[in-house]
Design a protein around this motif. Structure first.
Motif, PDB file in Angstrom:
ATOM      1  N   VAL A  22       7.930  63.132 109.713  1.00  0.00           N
ATOM      2  CA  VAL A  22       7.886  64.582 109.891  1.00  0.00           C
ATOM      3  C   VAL A  22       8.478  64.970 111.245  1.00  0.00           C
ATOM      4  CG1 VAL A  22       6.351  66.575 110.145  1.00  0.00           C
ATOM      5  CG2 VAL A  22       5.924  64.898 108.341  1.00  0.00           C
ATOM      6  N   VAL A  23       8.093  64.237 112.309  1.00  0.00           N
ATOM      7  CA  VAL A  23       8.613  64.523 113.648  1.00  0.00           C
ATOM      8  C   VAL A  23      10.137  64.369 113.679  1.00  0.00           C
ATOM      9  CG1 VAL A  23       8.664  63.730 116.056  1.00  0.00           C
ATOM     10  CG2 VAL A  23       6.478  63.937 114.850  1.00  0.00           C
ATOM     11  N   ALA A  24      10.643  63.283 113.109  1.00  0.00           N
ATOM     12  CA  ALA A  24      12.093  63.056 113.094  1.00  0.00           C
ATOM     13  C   ALA A  24      12.809  64.190 112.366  1.00  0.00           C
ATOM     14  CB  ALA A  24      12.402  61.716 112.434  1.00  0.00           C
ATOM     15  N   GLY A  25      12.253  64.604 111.219  1.00  0.00           N
ATOM     16  CA  GLY A  25      12.873  65.675 110.447  1.00  0.00           C
ATOM     17  C   GLY A  25      12.895  66.990 111.197  1.00  0.00           C
ATOM     18  N   LYS A  26      11.779  67.353 111.819  1.00  0.00           N
ATOM     19  CA  LYS A  26      11.701  68.629 112.536  1.00  0.00           C
ATOM     20  C   LYS A  26      12.597  68.633 113.780  1.00  0.00           C
ATOM     21  CE  LYS A  26       8.866  70.692 109.777  1.00  0.00           C
ATOM     22  NZ  LYS A  26       9.425  71.693 108.844  1.00  0.00           N
ATOM     23  N   ILE A  27      12.657  67.489 114.485  1.00  0.00           N
ATOM     24  CA  ILE A  27      13.554  67.407 115.649  1.00  0.00           C
ATOM     25  C   ILE A  27      14.998  67.555 115.198  1.00  0.00           C
ATOM     26  CG2 ILE A  27      14.492  65.796 117.365  1.00  0.00           C
ATOM     27  CD1 ILE A  27      11.619  64.884 117.907  1.00  0.00           C
ATOM     28  N   ALA A  28      15.351  66.919 114.079  1.00  0.00           N
ATOM     29  CA  ALA A  28      16.715  67.041 113.548  1.00  0.00           C
ATOM     30  C   ALA A  28      17.039  68.497 113.225  1.00  0.00           C
ATOM     31  CB  ALA A  28      16.876  66.171 112.303  1.00  0.00           C
ATOM     32  N   GLU A  29      16.072  69.218 112.641  1.00  0.00           N
ATOM     33  CA  GLU A  29      16.287  70.632 112.313  1.00  0.00           C
ATOM     34  C   GLU A  29      16.532  71.464 113.573  1.00  0.00           C
ATOM     35  OE1 GLU A  29      13.193  72.317 109.850  1.00  0.00           O
ATOM     36  OE2 GLU A  29      13.059  70.466 108.657  1.00  0.00           O
ATOM     37  N   VAL A  30      15.663  71.285 114.575  1.00  0.00           N
ATOM     38  CA  VAL A  30      15.750  72.081 115.798  1.00  0.00           C
ATOM     39  C   VAL A  30      17.055  71.799 116.546  1.00  0.00           C
ATOM     40  CG1 VAL A  30      14.713  72.397 118.086  1.00  0.00           C
ATOM     41  CG2 VAL A  30      13.258  72.345 116.065  1.00  0.00           C
ATOM     42  N   GLU A  58      18.432  69.694  94.613  1.00  0.00           N
ATOM     43  CA  GLU A  58      18.091  70.013  93.218  1.00  0.00           C
ATOM     44  C   GLU A  58      17.763  68.742  92.434  1.00  0.00           C
ATOM     45  OE1 GLU A  58      20.784  71.226  94.855  1.00  0.00           O
ATOM     46  OE2 GLU A  58      19.810  73.178  95.203  1.00  0.00           O
ATOM     47  N   ASP A  59      18.533  67.673  92.675  1.00  0.00           N
ATOM     48  CA  ASP A  59      18.254  66.385  92.018  1.00  0.00           C
ATOM     49  C   ASP A  59      16.841  65.909  92.365  1.00  0.00           C
ATOM     50  OD1 ASP A  59      20.848  66.224  90.980  1.00  0.00           O
ATOM     51  OD2 ASP A  59      21.598  65.143  92.747  1.00  0.00           O
ATOM     52  N   ILE A  60      16.464  66.064  93.643  1.00  0.00           N
ATOM     53  CA  ILE A  60      15.148  65.592  94.099  1.00  0.00           C
ATOM     54  C   ILE A  60      14.025  66.382  93.429  1.00  0.00           C
ATOM     55  CG2 ILE A  60      13.602  65.473  96.091  1.00  0.00           C
ATOM     56  CD1 ILE A  60      16.104  64.793  97.750  1.00  0.00           C
ATOM     57  N   ASP A  61      14.191  67.709  93.367  1.00  0.00           N
ATOM     58  CA  ASP A  61      13.178  68.532  92.711  1.00  0.00           C
ATOM     59  C   ASP A  61      12.950  68.054  91.274  1.00  0.00           C
ATOM     60  OD1 ASP A  61      12.774  70.107  94.921  1.00  0.00           O
ATOM     61  OD2 ASP A  61      14.202  71.656  94.306  1.00  0.00           O
ATOM     62  N   ARG A  62      14.038  67.758  90.585  1.00  0.00           N
ATOM     63  CA  ARG A  62      13.945  67.311  89.186  1.00  0.00           C
ATOM     64  C   ARG A  62      13.251  65.957  89.100  1.00  0.00           C
ATOM     65  NH1 ARG A  62      18.862  66.880  88.423  1.00  0.00           N
ATOM     66  NH2 ARG A  62      19.000  64.609  88.293  1.00  0.00           N
ATOM     67  N   MET A  63      13.578  65.042  90.039  1.00  0.00           N
ATOM     68  CA  MET A  63      13.019  63.688  90.011  1.00  0.00           C
ATOM     69  C   MET A  63      11.530  63.673  90.365  1.00  0.00           C
ATOM     70  SD  MET A  63      16.248  61.782  91.767  1.00  0.00           S
ATOM     71  CE  MET A  63      15.600  60.126  91.830  1.00  0.00           C
ATOM     72  N   ILE A  64      11.090  64.622  91.196  1.00  0.00           N
ATOM     73  CA  ILE A  64       9.656  64.722  91.510  1.00  0.00           C
ATOM     74  C   ILE A  64       8.909  65.243  90.279  1.00  0.00           C
ATOM     75  CG2 ILE A  64       7.936  65.975  92.888  1.00  0.00           C
ATOM     76  CD1 ILE A  64       9.923  65.831  95.251  1.00  0.00           C
ATOM     77  N   LYS A  65       9.499  66.241  89.628  1.00  0.00           N
ATOM     78  CA  LYS A  65       8.852  66.827  88.446  1.00  0.00           C
ATOM     79  C   LYS A  65       8.709  65.814  87.320  1.00  0.00           C
ATOM     80  CE  LYS A  65      10.065  71.651  89.149  1.00  0.00           C
ATOM     81  NZ  LYS A  65      11.102  72.654  88.942  1.00  0.00           N
ATOM     82  N   ASP A  66       9.746  64.963  87.121  1.00  0.00           N
ATOM     83  CA  ASP A  66       9.653  64.024  85.988  1.00  0.00           C
ATOM     84  C   ASP A  66       9.001  62.690  86.365  1.00  0.00           C
ATOM     85  OD1 ASP A  66      11.576  62.347  87.162  1.00  0.00           O
ATOM     86  OD2 ASP A  66      13.218  63.030  85.888  1.00  0.00           O
ATOM     87  N   MET A 103       7.230  57.044  98.848  1.00  0.00           N
ATOM     88  CA  MET A 103       8.541  57.614  99.126  1.00  0.00           C
ATOM     89  C   MET A 103       8.470  59.131  99.324  1.00  0.00           C
ATOM     90  SD  MET A 103      11.733  57.053  99.668  1.00  0.00           S
ATOM     91  CE  MET A 103      12.149  55.394  99.154  1.00  0.00           C
ATOM     92  N   LEU A 104       7.415  59.772  98.813  1.00  0.00           N
ATOM     93  CA  LEU A 104       7.348  61.233  98.849  1.00  0.00           C
ATOM     94  C   LEU A 104       7.376  61.834 100.265  1.00  0.00           C
ATOM     95  CD1 LEU A 104       4.965  62.154  95.895  1.00  0.00           C
ATOM     96  CD2 LEU A 104       7.424  62.532  96.065  1.00  0.00           C
ATOM     97  N   PRO A 105       6.590  61.294 101.258  1.00  0.00           N
ATOM     98  CA  PRO A 105       6.661  61.888 102.602  1.00  0.00           C
ATOM     99  C   PRO A 105       8.064  61.790 103.208  1.00  0.00           C
ATOM    100  CG  PRO A 105       4.741  60.455 102.399  1.00  0.00           C
ATOM    101  CD  PRO A 105       5.566  60.230 101.179  1.00  0.00           C
ATOM    102  N   LYS A 106       8.743  60.658 102.985  1.00  0.00           N
ATOM    103  CA  LYS A 106      10.101  60.506 103.518  1.00  0.00           C
ATOM    104  C   LYS A 106      11.046  61.486 102.840  1.00  0.00           C
ATOM    105  CE  LYS A 106       9.597  55.683 104.810  1.00  0.00           C
ATOM    106  NZ  LYS A 106       9.348  56.023 106.210  1.00  0.00           N
ATOM    107  N   ILE A 107      10.927  61.587 101.510  1.00  0.00           N
ATOM    108  CA  ILE A 107      11.766  62.506 100.754  1.00  0.00           C
ATOM    109  C   ILE A 107      11.528  63.946 101.226  1.00  0.00           C
ATOM    110  CG2 ILE A 107      11.973  63.605  98.483  1.00  0.00           C
ATOM    111  CD1 ILE A 107      13.608  61.187  98.492  1.00  0.00           C
ATOM    112  N   ALA A 108      10.246  64.297 101.443  1.00  0.00           N
ATOM    113  CA  ALA A 108       9.910  65.660 101.871  1.00  0.00           C
ATOM    114  C   ALA A 108      10.558  65.986 103.215  1.00  0.00           C
ATOM    115  CB  ALA A 108       8.391  65.826 101.950  1.00  0.00           C
ATOM    116  N   SER A 109      10.496  65.033 104.170  1.00  0.00           N
ATOM    117  CA  SER A 109      11.106  65.257 105.488  1.00  0.00           C
ATOM    118  C   SER A 109      12.621  65.378 105.375  1.00  0.00           C
ATOM    119  CB  SER A 109      10.759  64.102 106.438  1.00  0.00           C
ATOM    120  OG  SER A 109       9.391  64.081 106.714  1.00  0.00           O
ATOM    121  N   ALA A 110      13.222  64.484 104.582  1.00  0.00           N
ATOM    122  CA  ALA A 110      14.673  64.509 104.401  1.00  0.00           C
ATOM    123  C   ALA A 110      15.106  65.801 103.729  1.00  0.00           C
ATOM    124  CB  ALA A 110      15.113  63.304 103.576  1.00  0.00           C
TER     125      ALA A 110
END
Length: 296
Positions: free
Chosen positions: A198-206, A235-243, A250-257
């Motif tokens: 989460v920290v890495a993702g937010k720093i990358a955003e800022v 969009e691919d990720i949203d579909r893959m989480i739903k199915d 892998m979900l926390p990493k995917i969420a940050s990415a």
């Protein structure tokens, strides 16, 4: 000795030539790297990582490293007679556990990573989110899955409210490589343990980084047949989480990415940190070693 010692001069020249367009493309840009997994514990992979980071900085790419330290925290907790407990993937962090977390992340692990990069010829500087009030946080309360509407208090676990990137910018403008431990500070000076992805993702955003790269112990994002997906969209990720294709660790990493890719980071990469020189392969060659999530 590295396997690359067997390369002929012609092949070595071809490898360097392949890297040139990427060096030109990313010169002056920022890449945030989450360092963890086997790359952080295997001695040879540690050396590879340190050399990769140093080389990328030397060719003009601004590298920011955010590290975890779960196994090291577990080791020290066991030594003091405590056992780590997790709720929904988050470490339950009472006051005593927070002392251990801060000691390990801000002290032992952070300085080990700094020393590793410096030994490889880089100029790394170790920080935590407390330095210059860089990572501001508040208590994270988790939804109670068994009792909808209720919240679970997991102690001194934080969620980021604000990041001040000025200190990172100051270090980047010199020849320095910031190495950041994922510890935040609250409004009253309280210390918070924060997920490193989460920290890495937010720093990358800022920082409006060109790339966010998360090192893992998997080949990347796999489809239902177990095959590596080298390039996917949000969009691919949203579909893959739903199915149900994506689940578990892998979900926390995917969420940050995914958050990073949707909030100004050009691309996010989940790569196999068990591969020698994974960082260089992903950034400076056509032969990536993981999954790239494009912002578009």
């Amino acid at each position: 000795m590295s396997a690359h010692a067997d390369l002929s001069p012609a092949v070595e020249a071809a490898v360097l030539a392949e890297a040139l367009p990427y060096i030109r493309k990313f010169h002056g840009k920022t890449i945030v790297v989450k360092y963890g997994g086997n790359a952080m514990t295997d001695e040879h992979l540690k050396q590879c990582f340190a050399h990769d980071v140093t080389l990328l900085k030397l060719v003009g790419i601004n590298i920011v490293v955010v590290h975890g330290g779960g196994p090291q925290i577990e080791t020290l907790l066991a030594r003091v007679g405590k056992k780590g407990r997790f709720v929904q993937g988050m470490r339950v962090t009472d006051a005593e556990t927070m002392e251990v977390v801060e000691m390990v992340l801000g002290g032992q692990v952070n300085k080990d990573v700094v020393n590793l990069i410096n030994q490889a010829g880089g100029k790394a500087v170790g920080l935590t989110g407390k330095d210059s009030g860089m990572i501001r946080a508040q208590k994270l309360l988790l939804p109670d899955e068994d009792h909808p509407g209720d919240l679970i208090d997991v102690g001194q676990v934080g969620q980021i409210t604000d990041i001040d990137p000025s200190l990172i910018g100051l270090l980047d403008s010199g020849a320095f490589i910031p190495v950041i431990a994922p510890i935040g500070v609250g409004n009253e000076g309280e210390t918070y343990n924060i997920n490193a992805d989460v920290v890495a993702g937010k720093i990358a955003e800022v920082l409006k980084a060109e790339k966010l790269v998360l090192l893992t112990n998997t080949p990347g994002v796999l489809n239902k047949a177990g095959e590596l997906l080298t390039g996917i969209t949000p969009e691919d990720i949203d579909r893959m989480i739903k199915d149900g294709t994506l689940s578990g660790g892998m979900l926390p990493k995917i969420a940050s990415a995914l958050d990073a890719a949707r909030n100004g980071v050009k691309s996010a990469h989940i790569i196999d940190g068990r591969v020698e020189h994974a960082l260089l392969l992903e950034i400076l060659t056509d032969h990536g070693v993981g999954t790239m999530i494009r912002s578009q």
